[in-house]
Design an enzyme around this catalytic site. Structure first.
Site, PDB file in Angstrom:
ATOM      1  N   LYS A  29       0.829  -1.204   0.000  1.00 16.78           N
ATOM      2  CA  LYS A  29       0.000   0.000   0.000  1.00 16.78           C
ATOM      3  C   LYS A  29       0.867   1.259   0.000  1.00 16.78           C
ATOM      4  O   LYS A  29       0.656   2.161  -0.805  1.00 16.78           O
ATOM      5  CB  LYS A  29      -0.913   0.004   1.239  1.00 16.78           C
ATOM      6  N   ASN A  30       1.844   1.307   0.892  1.00 17.33           N
ATOM      7  CA  ASN A  30       2.602   2.562   1.025  1.00 17.33           C
ATOM      8  C   ASN A  30       3.512   2.831  -0.169  1.00 17.33           C
ATOM      9  O   ASN A  30       3.822   3.987  -0.460  1.00 17.33           O
ATOM     10  CB  ASN A  30       3.398   2.561   2.334  1.00 17.33           C
ATOM     11  N   ARG A  44      -9.019   0.540   4.995  1.00 20.20           N
ATOM     12  CA  ARG A  44      -8.165   1.513   4.308  1.00 20.20           C
ATOM     13  C   ARG A  44      -6.892   0.874   3.779  1.00 20.20           C
ATOM     14  O   ARG A  44      -6.320   1.363   2.809  1.00 20.20           O
ATOM     15  CB  ARG A  44      -7.782   2.638   5.271  1.00 20.20           C
ATOM     16  N   CYS A  92      -3.867   7.944   9.960  1.00 18.41           N
ATOM     17  CA  CYS A  92      -4.179   7.371  11.262  1.00 18.41           C
ATOM     18  C   CYS A  92      -3.671   8.265  12.382  1.00 18.41           C
ATOM     19  O   CYS A  92      -2.592   8.855  12.273  1.00 18.41           O
ATOM     20  CB  CYS A  92      -3.520   5.996  11.384  1.00 18.41           C
ATOM     21  N   ARG A 149       2.730  13.576  13.892  1.00 21.04           N
ATOM     22  CA  ARG A 149       2.996  13.470  12.460  1.00 21.04           C
ATOM     23  C   ARG A 149       3.237  14.801  11.732  1.00 21.04           C
ATOM     24  O   ARG A 149       2.503  15.165  10.810  1.00 21.04           O
ATOM     25  CB  ARG A 149       1.871  12.671  11.775  1.00 21.04           C
ATOM     26  N   ASP A 170       4.813  -0.186  12.003  1.00 15.05           N
ATOM     27  CA  ASP A 170       3.527  -0.667  11.483  1.00 15.05           C
ATOM     28  C   ASP A 170       3.241  -2.124  11.856  1.00 15.05           C
ATOM     29  O   ASP A 170       2.170  -2.653  11.553  1.00 15.05           O
ATOM     30  CB  ASP A 170       3.483  -0.518   9.951  1.00 15.05           C
TER      31      ASP A 170
HETATM   32  C1  UD1 Z   1       4.847   6.380   6.703  1.00 15.05           C
HETATM   33  C2  UD1 Z   1       3.794   5.324   6.497  1.00 15.05           C
HETATM   34  C3  UD1 Z   1       3.347   4.746   7.847  1.00 15.05           C
HETATM   35  C4  UD1 Z   1       4.549   4.266   8.653  1.00 15.05           C
HETATM   36  C5  UD1 Z   1       5.630   5.338   8.722  1.00 15.05           C
HETATM   37  C6  UD1 Z   1       6.910   4.836   9.362  1.00 15.05           C
HETATM   38  C7  UD1 Z   1       2.650   5.997   4.477  1.00 15.05           C
HETATM   39  C8  UD1 Z   1       1.433   6.558   3.860  1.00 15.05           C
HETATM   40  N1  UD1 Z   1       2.665   5.905   5.815  1.00 15.05           N
HETATM   41  O1  UD1 Z   1       4.231   7.424   7.465  1.00 15.05           O
HETATM   42  O2  UD1 Z   1       2.482   3.658   7.590  1.00 15.05           O
HETATM   43  O3  UD1 Z   1       4.126   3.986   9.970  1.00 15.05           O
HETATM   44  O4  UD1 Z   1       5.948   5.805   7.398  1.00 15.05           O
HETATM   45  O5  UD1 Z   1       7.391   3.730   8.686  1.00 15.05           O
HETATM   46  O6  UD1 Z   1       3.569   5.581   3.797  1.00 15.05           O
HETATM   47  N2  UD1 Z   1       8.632  13.202  11.129  1.00 15.05           N
HETATM   48  C9  UD1 Z   1       8.963  14.508  11.439  1.00 15.05           C
HETATM   49  N3  UD1 Z   1       8.869  15.446  10.452  1.00 15.05           N
HETATM   50  C10 UD1 Z   1       8.474  15.145   9.184  1.00 15.05           C
HETATM   51  C11 UD1 Z   1       8.126  13.817   8.882  1.00 15.05           C
HETATM   52  C12 UD1 Z   1       8.211  12.861   9.882  1.00 15.05           C
HETATM   53  O7  UD1 Z   1       9.339  14.811  12.562  1.00 15.05           O
HETATM   54  O8  UD1 Z   1       8.417  16.048   8.338  1.00 15.05           O
HETATM   55  C13 UD1 Z   1       8.738  12.160  12.177  1.00 15.05           C
HETATM   56  C14 UD1 Z   1       7.384  11.493  12.493  1.00 15.05           C
HETATM   57  O9  UD1 Z   1       6.688  12.210  13.489  1.00 15.05           O
HETATM   58  C15 UD1 Z   1       7.827  10.123  12.961  1.00 15.05           C
HETATM   59  C16 UD1 Z   1       9.077   9.830  12.100  1.00 15.05           C
HETATM   60  O10 UD1 Z   1       9.514  11.098  11.631  1.00 15.05           O
HETATM   61  O11 UD1 Z   1       8.227  10.171  14.303  1.00 15.05           O
HETATM   62  C17 UD1 Z   1       8.826   8.918  10.922  1.00 15.05           C
HETATM   63  O12 UD1 Z   1       7.734   9.430  10.145  1.00 15.05           O
HETATM   64  P1  UD1 Z   1       7.569   9.064   8.599  1.00 15.05           P
HETATM   65  O13 UD1 Z   1       8.526   7.985   8.261  1.00 15.05           O
HETATM   66  O14 UD1 Z   1       7.624  10.310   7.800  1.00 15.05           O
HETATM   67  O15 UD1 Z   1       6.097   8.520   8.584  1.00 15.05           O
HETATM   68  P2  UD1 Z   1       4.904   8.843   7.587  1.00 15.05           P
HETATM   69  O16 UD1 Z   1       5.439   9.220   6.236  1.00 15.05           O
HETATM   70  O17 UD1 Z   1       3.941   9.737   8.259  1.00 15.05           O
END
Ligand code: UD1
Length: 430
Positions: free
Chosen positions: A22-23, A397, A117, A122, A305
């Site tokens: 999915k991702n 989802r 979620c 985030r 995840d």
């Molecule tokens: C994606 C996945 C989600 C998975 C996560 C971690 C999708 C749609 N979702 O979420 O299923 O759980 O990767 O493998 O692909 N962070 C910041 N600033 C940013 C971005 C992230 O501080 O600009 C922090 C987040 O709060 C978190 C960490 O970095 O603590 C990792 O987040 P990230 O890998 O970006 O997760 P998502 O892209 O939201």
């Protein structure tokens, strides 16, 4: 309200086919609009998040043709609107990939701030930092991210945290920037590599995906391609933990075992037998399982995840286990639900201490988010009574035909929405 009703207590046995990730698919579908040629993408999972993104892509003027359930053709040449305001898009996380894709191709993007979620705060500051480093003006206005640039220019981008979303998003924009972008401290998840491979198959010049540093030489134009999305390591891992928790024997088919190393290591540690084949993994769970310690980390660490799925399993393992959640602060909500089924768990900050119990008891629980919802289904399947999981909208989802696939390996469960259907199921299984 859609619910799953589950009569557990039977080992899951058999083979189950795993779908596309999915991702990875969400990022690849967004990236597909970066060329004016037609792109054919295969092994797309038929899940709600994907369908919402496809609707949004259609909404800005791209042509989307569903060739079959898992194959889609996209042509982005008709895009005239860089403003993604489609209502549902706010509910999915991956909407942010349209920022990188539109900004890269058209140097302009307006996308509603992403939802997804509720597993933590985030932020998307690292995405915005990356776009700004490439020369874009980025503002948040009226709940939207508005990014524009006269031109994007390749730069050094250092990420303060390892983030999958920002790595992929900035990589997409940099693909069509002038000159060379070097991104450091990037995420190494299999779907980062998959998106890079997809973009390269469209004529991008991206090197280093899967390591800490990604180097991108910008190109003026991308061309059409045909591409197949990698298998979903989280869907696979979910069925593998379902096998473990139910004392079953399940083979997940169409997987890349290398992507499942962290999951395989933990299953082996707690006492499961795990057999790896070229594109399948078999998990056999016999006798007592034993406790272990888990810390979620970016790939190749144990995936956040998969934290709820291992959490449910550890709650049935002999001894004391601990889980440390180091990625998202809000990912223990399912433990309150699990406690209602008899689990013995104490949470302090980002750590959970789990005293294994021999049995759960069936209860009515509610899915707090996608993976936690799937994990509560595993708990129900491992329980000798009847469990009702509410709010399965989250599960739908991200998991395709979840109940159907579980039934194919022996689960007694059904999707229901009325008291009458619940009674009918209860009568049938009693
Ligand atoms: C994606 C996945 C989600 C998975 C996560 C971690 C999708 C749609 N979702 O979420 O299923 O759980 O990767 O493998 O692909 N962070 C910041 N600033 C940013 C971005 C992230 O501080 O600009 C922090 C987040 O709060 C978190 C960490 O970095 O603590 C990792 O987040 P990230 O890998 O970006 O997760 P998502 O892209 O939201």
């Amino acid at each position: 309200m859609e619910q799953y009703i589950i009569k557990g207590g039977h080992p899951l046995v058999g083979e189950v086919e795993i779908g596309g990730a999915k991702n990875a698919a969400l990022a690849i579908l967004a990236a597909a609009i970066m060329t004016d040629d037609t792109v054919l993408i295969d092994n797309i999972p038929d899940v709600n998040d994907v369908n919402v993104l496809l609707d949004a892509i259609t909404g800005i003027g791209a042509k989307v043709h569903r060739v079959d359930r898992h194959t889609v053709k996209i042509n982005g040449s008709g895009i005239r609107n860089y403003d993604v305001e489609y209502d549902y898009i706010k509910k999915i996380r991956a909407s942010y990939y349209l920022l990188g894709a539109l900004l890269g191709k058209y140097k302009r993007a307006e996308v509603a701030l992403p939802g997804g979620c509720n597993i933590g705060s985030r932020p998307i500051d690292q995405h915005l930092k990356g776009f700004r480093a490439l020369g874009a003006d980025v503002d948040i206005e009226h709940g939207k991210v508005v990014a524009e640039a006269e031109k994007l220019v390749g730069r050094h981008v250092y990420f303060d945290v390892v983030t999958v979303g920002a790595t992929i998003n900035v990589m997409m924009a940099a693909t069509m920037a002038e000159g060379i972008t070097i991104m450091e401290n990037v995420a190494k998840e299999p779907h980062v590599v998959d998106v890079a491979n997809f973009l390269n198959s469209m004529g991008a010049n991206i090197r280093g995906a899967g390591t800490d540093v990604i180097k991108i030489r910008g190109v003026h134009r991308l061309h059409g391609t045909e591409y197949s999305v990698i298998p979903d390591q989280i869907e696979a891992g979910t069925f593998m933990f379902a096998a473990a928790a139910t004392k079953g024997d399940v083979t997940v088919l169409n997987v890349i075992p290398k992507h499942l190393e962290a999951t395989i290591a933990k299953l082996t540690e707690i006492g499961c037998e795990v057999e790896e084949f070229d594109d399948a993994v078999r998990v056999v769970s016999k006798g007592d399982l034993t406790s272990t310690h888990v810390k979620t980390l970016p790939y190749p660490g144990f995936p956040t995840d998969m934290q709820p799925q291992i959490g449910v399993t550890l709650a049935l393992c002999k001894g004391t286990s601990t889980i440390t959640e180091s990625i998202f602060e809000n990912r223990f909500k399912y433990l309150d639900e699990l406690a209602r089924m008899g689990a013995n768990i104490k949470v302090e900050g980002n750590s959970a201490t789990i005293e294994g119990v021999e049995q759960f008891s069936g209860a009515r629980v509610s899915a707090p988010d996608l993976r936690a919802g799937a994990a509560l289904c595993i708990a129900g399947l491992a329980t000798d009574g009847i469990t009702i999981v509410d709010d399965i909208i989250y599960i739908l989802r991200g998991y395709e035909r979840f109940d159907e696939k579980l039934r194919s390996i022996g689960a007694l469960m059904e999707q229901v929405s009325t008291e009458k259907e619940i009674q009918k199921f209860t009568l049938k299984v009693s």
